[in-house]
Scaffold this motif. Sequence first.
Motif, PDB file in Angstrom:
ATOM      1  N   GLY A 101      13.636   4.583  -9.588  1.00  9.70           N
ATOM      2  CA  GLY A 101      14.629   4.166  -8.621  1.00  9.70           C
ATOM      3  C   GLY A 101      13.975   3.741  -7.324  1.00  9.70           C
ATOM      4  O   GLY A 101      12.939   4.281  -6.929  1.00  9.70           O
ATOM      5  N   LEU A 102      14.581   2.765  -6.666  1.00 11.37           N
ATOM      6  CA  LEU A 102      14.017   2.243  -5.428  1.00 11.37           C
ATOM      7  C   LEU A 102      15.168   1.765  -4.549  1.00 11.37           C
ATOM      8  O   LEU A 102      16.160   1.226  -5.036  1.00 11.37           O
ATOM      9  CB  LEU A 102      13.082   1.070  -5.738  1.00 11.37           C
ATOM     10  CG  LEU A 102      12.046   0.679  -4.672  1.00 11.37           C
ATOM     11  CD1 LEU A 102      11.065   1.813  -4.445  1.00 11.37           C
ATOM     12  CD2 LEU A 102      11.317  -0.593  -5.082  1.00 11.37           C
ATOM     13  N   ALA A 103      15.036   1.984  -3.248  1.00  5.69           N
ATOM     14  CA  ALA A 103      16.046   1.535  -2.287  1.00  5.69           C
ATOM     15  C   ALA A 103      15.335   1.056  -1.032  1.00  5.69           C
ATOM     16  O   ALA A 103      14.199   1.449  -0.751  1.00  5.69           O
ATOM     17  CB  ALA A 103      17.031   2.662  -1.959  1.00  5.69           C
ATOM     18  N   HIS A 104      16.015   0.196  -0.289  1.00  8.90           N
ATOM     19  CA  HIS A 104      15.448  -0.311   0.962  1.00  8.90           C
ATOM     20  C   HIS A 104      16.532  -0.405   2.009  1.00  8.90           C
ATOM     21  O   HIS A 104      17.673  -0.796   1.729  1.00  8.90           O
ATOM     22  CB  HIS A 104      14.840  -1.699   0.747  1.00  8.90           C
ATOM     23  CG  HIS A 104      14.393  -2.355   2.032  1.00  8.90           C
ATOM     24  ND1 HIS A 104      15.217  -3.205   2.757  1.00  8.90           N
ATOM     25  CD2 HIS A 104      13.230  -2.257   2.740  1.00  8.90           C
ATOM     26  CE1 HIS A 104      14.573  -3.607   3.839  1.00  8.90           C
ATOM     27  NE2 HIS A 104      13.371  -3.047   3.852  1.00  8.90           N
ATOM     28  N   HIS A 105      16.185  -0.031   3.248  1.00 11.37           N
ATOM     29  CA  HIS A 105      17.099  -0.185   4.379  1.00 11.37           C
ATOM     30  C   HIS A 105      16.298  -0.252   5.669  1.00 11.37           C
ATOM     31  O   HIS A 105      15.509   0.651   5.970  1.00 11.37           O
ATOM     32  CB  HIS A 105      18.092   0.984   4.442  1.00 11.37           C
ATOM     33  CG  HIS A 105      18.965   0.945   5.679  1.00 11.37           C
ATOM     34  ND1 HIS A 105      19.908  -0.031   5.874  1.00 11.37           N
ATOM     35  CD2 HIS A 105      19.007   1.757   6.774  1.00 11.37           C
ATOM     36  CE1 HIS A 105      20.520   0.180   7.032  1.00 11.37           C
ATOM     37  NE2 HIS A 105      19.990   1.243   7.597  1.00 11.37           N
ATOM     38  N   ASP A 106      16.476  -1.348   6.390  1.00 12.05           N
ATOM     39  CA  ASP A 106      15.932  -1.473   7.743  1.00 12.05           C
ATOM     40  C   ASP A 106      14.435  -1.163   7.797  1.00 12.05           C
ATOM     41  O   ASP A 106      13.961  -0.421   8.655  1.00 12.05           O
ATOM     42  CB  ASP A 106      16.695  -0.551   8.693  1.00 12.05           C
ATOM     43  CG  ASP A 106      16.481  -0.922  10.164  1.00 12.05           C
ATOM     44  OD1 ASP A 106      16.134  -2.090  10.424  1.00 12.05           O
ATOM     45  OD2 ASP A 106      16.667  -0.050  11.027  1.00 12.05           O
ATOM     46  N   SER A 145       0.824  -1.208   0.000  1.00 11.87           N
ATOM     47  CA  SER A 145       0.000   0.000   0.000  1.00 11.87           C
ATOM     48  C   SER A 145       0.857   1.256   0.000  1.00 11.87           C
ATOM     49  O   SER A 145       0.377   2.329   0.285  1.00 11.87           O
ATOM     50  CB  SER A 145      -0.911  -0.006   1.236  1.00 11.87           C
ATOM     51  OG  SER A 145      -0.136  -0.069   2.421  1.00 11.87           O
ATOM     52  N   ALA A 146       2.155   1.090  -0.287  1.00 10.08           N
ATOM     53  CA  ALA A 146       3.067   2.229  -0.240  1.00 10.08           C
ATOM     54  C   ALA A 146       2.703   3.258  -1.304  1.00 10.08           C
ATOM     55  O   ALA A 146       2.703   2.953  -2.488  1.00 10.08           O
ATOM     56  CB  ALA A 146       4.493   1.750  -0.453  1.00 10.08           C
ATOM     57  N   VAL A 148      11.472   1.982   2.739  1.00  7.62           N
ATOM     58  CA  VAL A 148      11.607   1.981   1.289  1.00  7.62           C
ATOM     59  C   VAL A 148      11.704   3.417   0.811  1.00  7.62           C
ATOM     60  O   VAL A 148      10.933   4.287   1.238  1.00  7.62           O
ATOM     61  CB  VAL A 148      10.404   1.280   0.622  1.00  7.62           C
ATOM     62  CG1 VAL A 148      10.505   1.370  -0.889  1.00  7.62           C
ATOM     63  CG2 VAL A 148      10.328  -0.170   1.050  1.00  7.62           C
ATOM     64  N   TYR A 149      12.663   3.667  -0.085  1.00 13.01           N
ATOM     65  CA  TYR A 149      12.872   5.004  -0.637  1.00 13.01           C
ATOM     66  C   TYR A 149      12.488   5.001  -2.111  1.00 13.01           C
ATOM     67  O   TYR A 149      12.884   4.109  -2.873  1.00 13.01           O
ATOM     68  CB  TYR A 149      14.333   5.419  -0.501  1.00 13.01           C
ATOM     69  CG  TYR A 149      14.833   5.515   0.922  1.00 13.01           C
ATOM     70  CD1 TYR A 149      14.817   6.727   1.603  1.00 13.01           C
ATOM     71  CD2 TYR A 149      15.326   4.386   1.585  1.00 13.01           C
ATOM     72  CE1 TYR A 149      15.281   6.820   2.913  1.00 13.01           C
ATOM     73  CE2 TYR A 149      15.785   4.469   2.891  1.00 13.01           C
ATOM     74  CZ  TYR A 149      15.762   5.682   3.551  1.00 13.01           C
ATOM     75  OH  TYR A 149      16.222   5.769   4.849  1.00 13.01           O
ATOM     76  N   GLY A 150      11.707   6.005  -2.520  1.00 12.67           N
ATOM     77  CA  GLY A 150      11.335   6.173  -3.916  1.00 12.67           C
ATOM     78  C   GLY A 150      11.403   7.629  -4.312  1.00 12.67           C
ATOM     79  O   GLY A 150      11.443   8.525  -3.450  1.00 12.67           O
ATOM     80  N   TYR A 206       9.417   5.677   3.110  1.00 10.79           N
ATOM     81  CA  TYR A 206       8.165   5.053   3.536  1.00 10.79           C
ATOM     82  C   TYR A 206       8.474   3.906   4.485  1.00 10.79           C
ATOM     83  O   TYR A 206       9.196   2.966   4.125  1.00 10.79           O
ATOM     84  CB  TYR A 206       7.382   4.551   2.325  1.00 10.79           C
ATOM     85  CG  TYR A 206       6.149   3.767   2.670  1.00 10.79           C
ATOM     86  CD1 TYR A 206       4.983   4.414   3.065  1.00 10.79           C
ATOM     87  CD2 TYR A 206       6.146   2.376   2.610  1.00 10.79           C
ATOM     88  CE1 TYR A 206       3.846   3.679   3.387  1.00 10.79           C
ATOM     89  CE2 TYR A 206       5.018   1.644   2.929  1.00 10.79           C
ATOM     90  CZ  TYR A 206       3.869   2.309   3.321  1.00 10.79           C
ATOM     91  OH  TYR A 206       2.753   1.593   3.646  1.00 10.79           O
ATOM     92  N   ASP A 207       7.940   3.968   5.709  1.00 10.03           N
ATOM     93  CA  ASP A 207       8.141   2.935   6.716  1.00 10.03           C
ATOM     94  C   ASP A 207       7.107   1.833   6.497  1.00 10.03           C
ATOM     95  O   ASP A 207       5.897   2.064   6.612  1.00 10.03           O
ATOM     96  CB  ASP A 207       8.001   3.533   8.116  1.00 10.03           C
ATOM     97  CG  ASP A 207       8.411   2.547   9.208  1.00 10.03           C
ATOM     98  OD1 ASP A 207       7.820   1.459   9.271  1.00 10.03           O
ATOM     99  OD2 ASP A 207       9.307   2.882   9.991  1.00 10.03           O
ATOM    100  N   LEU A 208       7.587   0.611   6.171  1.00  7.44           N
ATOM    101  CA  LEU A 208       6.671  -0.478   5.842  1.00  7.44           C
ATOM    102  C   LEU A 208       5.800  -0.871   7.028  1.00  7.44           C
ATOM    103  O   LEU A 208       4.603  -1.130   6.879  1.00  7.44           O
ATOM    104  CB  LEU A 208       7.461  -1.697   5.370  1.00  7.44           C
ATOM    105  CG  LEU A 208       8.192  -1.554   4.032  1.00  7.44           C
ATOM    106  CD1 LEU A 208       9.084  -2.766   3.785  1.00  7.44           C
ATOM    107  CD2 LEU A 208       7.196  -1.410   2.895  1.00  7.44           C
TER     108      LEU A 208
END
Length: 750
Positions: A552-557, A544-545, A560-562, A571-573
Motif C-alpha cells: 500500500g502507498l499513499a501521498h499527500h502534500d 531514496s525513500a 509518502v506513506y508506506g 516519509y517527507d520527500l
Amino acid sequence: MSNKRSLQFRRQFLRTGLAGSMLGLAGCARLAQVQESDGEPEPTEAPDPNLESARFRFEYDERARRVAITYRGGARIVGGDLQIRSTTGKQIAWSQLGSTTADTDEPIRADATAKLGASILNWDDPVDAGTTIRLVYTGQDAPATLGRFTASGTTTLTTTVRSTPTTAATTAPTTDSATTTRSTTASTTTTPDETPPSIRALSVANTDDDTLRISFDSSERLAAIRARISGAASVTLTASDFDASRTGDAYTYEATYQATTTGTFTVTLTRAVDASGNDGAGTDEASVTIETDDSGDPVAGDQLLARWPLRDGLGDSVGGYDASVDRGDPTSDTFAGRSATAFHGDVGARISRGDHGELSLLGRNDGACSFSTWVLFDTDAGGRPYDSGETAVHTLLRNDTGYVITGAPAEDADGVDIGFAIRDVGASAAQKYTMPDGDNVVVSTGEWHHVAVVVDPTNSVRIYVDGDREFSDDSMDGYSEQNSDYWSDLTLGSWYGGNPAKWANILNGKLSDFRIYETGLSESQISRIHEAGATGESNSEELSAPISAEHGLAHHDGVVYGVSDGQILAYDLEADEITDRISTPSDGQPEGLAYGNGSLWFADAIASDYDGKIVELDPATGDVESEISTSWDPRGLAFGGGSLWAVDITGNNVVAFDPDGTEQGSFSTADVSWGQGLAYADGSLWLGNDCDGDGCTVSLREFDTDGSLIQRTDRRSASPTTGYGGLAATDSKLLGPSSDGSVTELRTLE
C-alpha cells in the motif's frame, strides 16, 4: 487533431461528465432542495409504472450552474422513457446523459442521479438561474410531466400526471415558493415519435496506414451514438467522434480511429438514439484485422535488418551484426528506468564492413530505409569536438560512406538538436544532404526519447521524436555515390572507423533498442514501436525513500506513506527523512493505503477471505475514526474526485464509496488477476496487479472512472517478480514499487 490528442480530449470530457455520475455535490456554494410535501418514500422499484407515486429531488449548485436530479423511486421508469427538457431548448433522454448509468430499456434505479451542466456529456450547457427543467414521461400515448424545477434562489416543483393515456398533459404555472402542486389539464392530442431509427450498413475498414474508418447509415438524425471497439483495442466512440452527412432522407455517420497495434478490431453499435429517445441500435458487428508483419517482431519484422537491444552488451539479435568495442568501456545497466548501454564520451563501438556492405543502405537504387532508437543525452554537447574550436557533436549512428545521425547543442533552447546527413566521401568528404538551417528537432537532456529517421535517398526524409513527426523534406535529392564503391564501417556511439580520435564526434549519453529497417516505416508503425517501448519499460527514477511500496502507498502534500512491520511510515520527500510512524490497526493485514478527506485509509484483509474492512485513521495519531465493512477483501485504495476507491479481488471490481461508507457504484476489471495497487490521478484510476510464479506478468492499467480501459502499460515478467502492490500519485508522477519493492517514480503523468 491526431487520434491520440482526440482521445485525450475525450477523456477530459468524460471525466467531468460520465464519471460525474458517481460523485456527490459536496462543497456546493448554494444548494436548493425540493421534495414532495407529503414526504419522500423510501427508495424502491415499483412493479408497475404508477407514475402518480414517482418522486424526484432537485439540487441546484448556483456557483457551478449545475442541477442534480435524484430519482427517489415510487414507479418503474426505464431510462429511455424519461426525457429532461429545458426552457433553453435542450431535450435529452435520461439514458442519453453522460452522467447516468441506466440504459434505454433499463429501469432507473431508486436514488440514481442525473446531472445537468456544462461538462456533462450530451448536455453541454450550464444551467443558469431562471432556467426551468421539466421531467417528461414518454412511455405512454400521452406524455406526462412528472417534475418541474426552476433554477433560482427560490424553488418550485410541479407534478402533473394524466390518467387518460390518449390526451397530452401540460404543466401548471410555476410559483415562487417551495410548494408542491398537482394539476390535470387537457390539451390537444399529440402522437409521440415511438419509431426507432433504422440502422444499416455498419462497416469498419483499414483504409490507409492502419487508420480504421467506422461507418453506418441511419434513417434519421441521431442525438446520441455509442460505438464500442473491442479486440485489439478497447475504445468507445460517441456522437462527438462521428461526422454526419445527409443524402435525401438518410444520414451517413463516419468516424476514424488510428490503430496503434495489430490484431482484430470489432465494432459494435450499442446506441443509436434519435431526438425522441428511440434507440435503433441492434446486435450487428463489423470486424477488420490488421495483420502482424512477423511473429518475431510486431512491426515490419520481415524488413528488420538489424536490432541491437543494448541491454546487455553489443550483440545484434536479428542479423548477427555484432559490434565490437574499439574505444573505451561501454556500460550496460538500467538508466532512468530503462535497460541500455552508456557511451560516456570516450566510448566507441563498430561493426566492420567485412561482408556487411548492405548496411550502407543509401545508394542511388537502394530504396527507403528506417532507423529507430531510444536515446538519453547526458549533456547538450557531445564528448569530443571534431577539431579545435569545433562544437562537440553527439553521434548516434554513422556509416562511413553512407549516412550519419547526430545531435548538436541547440542554439535557441536547452537541449540537443537532432540532425541527419548523407555523406559523399569524395575529395572534399562533403555531406551531400543535410537538414536545412532553422529546421530544428530539439530534445531535452536527462530524459529518454524515441528517435526515428525514415529516408528515401532520392525523395524524402522524415524525423520522428516520441512517436510524432517533427521534420520532413519531400524534395530531397541525396544519396551516397561512394555507397557501394568505398569501404564502409558502421559505428554505434561514434567511433569513426580506424581514423584518428579527433575524427570522432563522441556520444555522451545512452542508447537502447537500436534498429535498422530495409523499408520506409509508416507513421503508424513508428507509433507502435514508440508505444511498445514506452510501455515495455517505464522512464522511472528511483527515490531514496527507505519505505516499502508493496503493501500500500499513499501521498499527500509531499509526504509518502508506506506500510512496514506493523507500522505506517511517513516519509517527507523534500526533507528526505521519515517524519512519523503510526501503528496499523490491531492484527491488521495491510493491502492498501490512500490519503483523502483529511484521513488515512487502510485496507485490512484481516486473516481470512471475504471479511475485510476499510479503516479510516487519523494521520497524526493513528486513531481509528470509522470502519467500512466489506464482504470481500479490499486490496488497494485510492481517493479522488470525492470518492474512496477500493479493489475487490473477489469479484474483480473497483468499487467507489462515499467517505461515509455508502457504496456509490463499481466497474469490472475482469481481465485483471490479483489487482492490488490503486491510485487516482486527474480523473483516471491506475490499477496494478500483484502475482508470482513462473509465467506471471504484472502490469499497470489506466481506467476512466466509468471503467473504460485507457491503456495497459509497464509489464513485468519474471520468477519471482515484484508486483504493483501499492500505487500513489503526486501532481505529476505515479509512484509505486521498484524491482526490490522500494518506492519508485514509475512514470510521468500527462
